[in-house]
Enzyme design. Structure first.
Site, PDB file in Angstrom:
ATOM      1  N   GLU A 161     -14.944  -8.378   5.952  1.00 17.90           N
ATOM      2  CA  GLU A 161     -15.240  -8.940   4.634  1.00 17.90           C
ATOM      3  C   GLU A 161     -16.182 -10.138   4.713  1.00 17.90           C
ATOM      4  O   GLU A 161     -15.875 -11.245   4.260  1.00 17.90           O
ATOM      5  CB  GLU A 161     -13.945  -9.329   3.919  1.00 17.90           C
ATOM      6  CG  GLU A 161     -13.076  -8.141   3.555  1.00 17.90           C
ATOM      7  CD  GLU A 161     -11.848  -8.512   2.748  1.00 17.90           C
ATOM      8  OE1 GLU A 161     -11.298  -7.661   2.048  1.00 17.90           O
ATOM      9  OE2 GLU A 161     -11.425  -9.701   2.830  1.00 17.90           O
ATOM     10  N   GLU A 320      -9.585  -0.791   2.798  1.00 16.69           N
ATOM     11  CA  GLU A 320      -8.414  -1.545   2.347  1.00 16.69           C
ATOM     12  C   GLU A 320      -8.181  -1.305   0.861  1.00 16.69           C
ATOM     13  O   GLU A 320      -9.131  -1.298   0.065  1.00 16.69           O
ATOM     14  CB  GLU A 320      -8.599  -3.059   2.528  1.00 16.69           C
ATOM     15  CG  GLU A 320      -8.556  -3.578   3.936  1.00 16.69           C
ATOM     16  CD  GLU A 320      -8.653  -5.102   3.960  1.00 16.69           C
ATOM     17  OE1 GLU A 320      -8.258  -5.750   2.966  1.00 16.69           O
ATOM     18  OE2 GLU A 320      -9.147  -5.636   4.958  1.00 16.69           O
TER      19      GLU A 320
END
Length: 690
Positions: A161, A320
């Site tokens: 991320e 995710e």
């Protein structure tokens, strides 16, 4: 932009069939080793076939400077592989260990006031720090050398991320790198001055040494918009350059192993230019967390469609999402019954060939201990885990029936999404702070769904001009290149819908002169003289404007001064004469070349757009949308070679929906088929093969 890398997908373990990848982040270093065997048993029970390992394990892998401990990681990877579970192995560089930041505090990023981000959470490093890059690449190479021949590692998970917490850095390293970026982009300081409009407020610079990041300039002051836009571009590029360095260090040693990093694409997720980043991964991966409330399914489908657009319809990886509640909102709502399965299958419908969660086993300590997981605190005897097992079986059924050979079918309609237009509309000196680019694409996606059309959401750089109908929703920046594409598309027979706040500025955020939308006024047949913001912050100001088609404008409307000779007014404003808006055009149809356009000169919101769409589509010569299917989100995945495929039907309401079915039901959740059709309950999904 760089050339797109060849799409490469993780291969199954030797002797195993290709399946939809299913699993999640696995953090065995949070648990004693005696728990690992129980994890293997339950993963097999749930149908898990892949986990991501080592994402935040730098301190465990390299406990001291230059000293590595791979033993524990070797053991857990071996257990996973022997259980038939592949490994997506992280570079482990997402957060540096304490020994590194104590020895080299100069790697810590600084905020716009000059305050240092101290260690204690994650992503406390500077993307432009040569010191940090050296340590990170050393770890990447050590990981690659150690695991280059491991048969259970099927992909590299590079970083994690990027930019989630360190998107903007205002340090000395960032200042140096920003100057270099500007010099590479513009060549001369004169071109920078021109791009940033530095004649305003005496901001002219004599050389590149005078360029500084957009640091704190005092409360209530206004940053140079061109400079701020470029700093956002630079920040995305700086993180991308760091990712590329990690990627290449791993790829040099393990050239046969595909690499990815997890994006954060959502309706409002504009941290990085993810379409640009999509060129640099072997396969696109995304982290997506649900929006609570009535927008839940639509926002998810919108975001997943955008990921499919970024991936250019190649299979993509849901890296995710959550089984239930997250932990980082002020109120962390649980998922409703059925949504665990429904949400995952919605991503699959939109092109994902992998479904993974954060995380496998719910933590008992740390900042994410209340974030839901595949195996919750309640353990195996829980509804969440039963749903996880149900989903694993459903994914195997889809794979057995040939889903992996299909792609998301192309819609008739493309809704265009532009990261840089959002960045530009974030400036604090605009006609209204209530209007930004990101709000409008989702409203159009939902309104089209209300009319029975599941649109494709596509980046502005993609092939939106290859669709029957394209929507430019508040695309604030129109470069000369995008302007040319608009003109060619419509002149060649395309059908284009353009909204307010489109084509206001060029790529430098210089306003196109002559009236809005500057560079395409003749294409859409309107000339907007002024904005008419709407609000409620002062007594007596107008908070809405009514239209004669029964809808209302909120937040902003366009003062259309004139329309073209080939234009037709589809709807006008109806308001008190003193506002100056009564009778002015609000929605205008036009012909240009062989094509047609409709300009929507106000923010109508989802409901107003939905009510206006039949007239808009009719004026474009497009079959009127079917509102009878508005209760369902209908998605097709098709094998382009054979025409065979799947239909996914999702209930968009909180009531039971009846529908006819075409095809053989193969997967259902909260849905039943009978001789006359199917009943789909709230949060239900039905998958048909045809």
């Amino acid at each position: 932009m760089s050339q797109r890398r060849e799409h490469r997908w993780p291969r199954p373990l030797e002797g195993r069939k290709a399946r939809i990848w299913y699993g999640g982040d696995y953090n065995p270093d949070q648990w004693p080793e005696e728990v690992w065997d129980e994890d293997m048993r339950l993963m097999v029970k749930a149908g898990v076939n892949l986990v991501s390992v080592g994402i935040f394990s730098w301190a465990r892998i390299e406990p001291r400077d230059g000293v590595y401990d791979f033993g524990w990681l070797d053991r857990v990877i071996d257990k996973l592989g022997r259980a038939g579970i592949a490994v997506d192995l992280a570079s482990a560089t997402a957060s540096p260990p304490m020994w590194l930041t104590q020895a080299h505090p100069e790697v810590l990023w600084k905020d716009y006031r000059g305050d240092v981000c101290q260690p204690g959470a994650r992503q406390h490093w500077r993307p432009t720090s040569p010191v940090f890059r050296g340590y990170a690449l050393r770890l990447c190479r050590a990981m690659a050398v150690h695991y280059k021949d491991n048969p259970y590692v099927v992909a590299w998970h590079v970083g994690n991320e990027y930019g989630c917490h360190n998107r903007f850095d205002y340090s000395e390293d960032a200042e140096r790198a920003f100057r270099e970026w500007c010099e590479a982009r513009y060549g001369t300081i004169g071109k920078v001055n021109d791009a940033w409009g530095t004649a305003f407020w005496s901001q002219r610079m004599n050389d590149f040494s005078e360029i500084v990041p957009p640091r704190f300039i005092g409360d209530g002051n206004f940053m140079n918009p061109g400079k701020l836009l470029d700093f956002k571009r630079f920040s995305s590029d700086a993180l991308k350059a760091f990712y590329i360095a990690e990627r290449d260090a791993l790829a040099e040693i393990t050239p046969g192993r595909p690499l990815t990093t997890n994006f954060m694409v959502s309706a409002s997720g504009t941290v990085l230019d993810y379409d640009d980043w999509g060129n640099e991964v072997d396969f696109v991966s995304n982290d997506h967390y649900f929006t609570p409330g009535e927008a839940h399914l639509d926002e998810l489908a919108f975001s997943a469609s955008l990921v499919d657009g970024i991936s250019r319809k190649e299979p993509w990886f849901l890296m995710e999402h959550s089984t239930s509640a997250v932990n980082w909102r002020p109120v962390n709502y649980r998922k409703e019954p059925g949504q665990l399965v429904r949400d995952s299958l919605a991503h699959v419908a939109m092109g994902a060939d992998a479904v993974c969660y954060f995380q496998w086993r719910q933590s008992v300590a740390g900042a994410e201990k209340f974030h839901s997981a595949m195996l919750p605190h309640a353990g195996e005897d829980s509804q969440v885990f039963r749903d996880v097992c149900e989903l694993g079986a459903d994914l195997n059924t889809l794979a057995d029936n040939g889903l992996l050979g299909t792609r998301l079918a192309k819609s008739r309609v493309a809704v265009v999404y532009d990261y840089e237009s959002q960045w530009a509309t974030e400036h604090t000196a605009t006609p209204t702070q209530r209007v930004h680019h990101v709000d409008e694409p989702l409203a159009w996606f939902r309104a089209l769904a209300d009319n029975g059309v599941t649109a494709d959401v596509v980046p502005v750089r993609s092939d939106w001009d290859g669709y029957e109908v394209a929507v430019l929703p508040s695309a604030y920046l129109l470069s000369e290149e995008t302007t040319r594409r608009v003109r060619d598309y419509v002149a060649g027979g395309g059908r284009l819908i353009v909204t307010y706040y489109t084509g206001i500025s060029d790529e430098r955020d210089h306003v196109w002169p002559g009236g809005y939308p500057g560079s395409i006024r003749d294409v859409v047949g309107v000339r907007v003289e002024e904005f008419a913001p709407l609000g409620d912050d002062w007594p007596g100001v107008p908070d809405h404007l009514d239209l004669d088609n029964g809808t209302s404008a909120h937040d902003i409307a366009d003062v259309i001064g004139s329309i073209g000779e080939n234009a037709t007014v589809l709807a006008s404003f109806r308001d008190n004469p003193w506002t100056g808006m009564d009778g002015r055009p609000a929605i205008v149809a036009n012909t240009y070349g062989e094509g047609r356009t409709v300009y929507v000169g106000a923010r109508l919101g989802r409901d107003g757009i939905a009510r206006s769409l039949p007239a808009i589509l009719g004026s474009l010569g497009v079959d009127t949308a079917d509102t009878s299917t508005a209760d369902l989100l209908r998605v097709e995945r098709v094998d382009e070679a054979t025409g065979a495929g799947f239909t996914f039907l999702f209930n968009r309401t909180h009531g039971t929906v009846r529908t006819t079915v075409e095809g053989r039901p193969i997967v259902s959740s909260l849905a039943e088929c009978d001789g006359t059709g199917a009943s789909i309950e709230p949060n239900g999904v039905l998958v048909l093969k045809h």
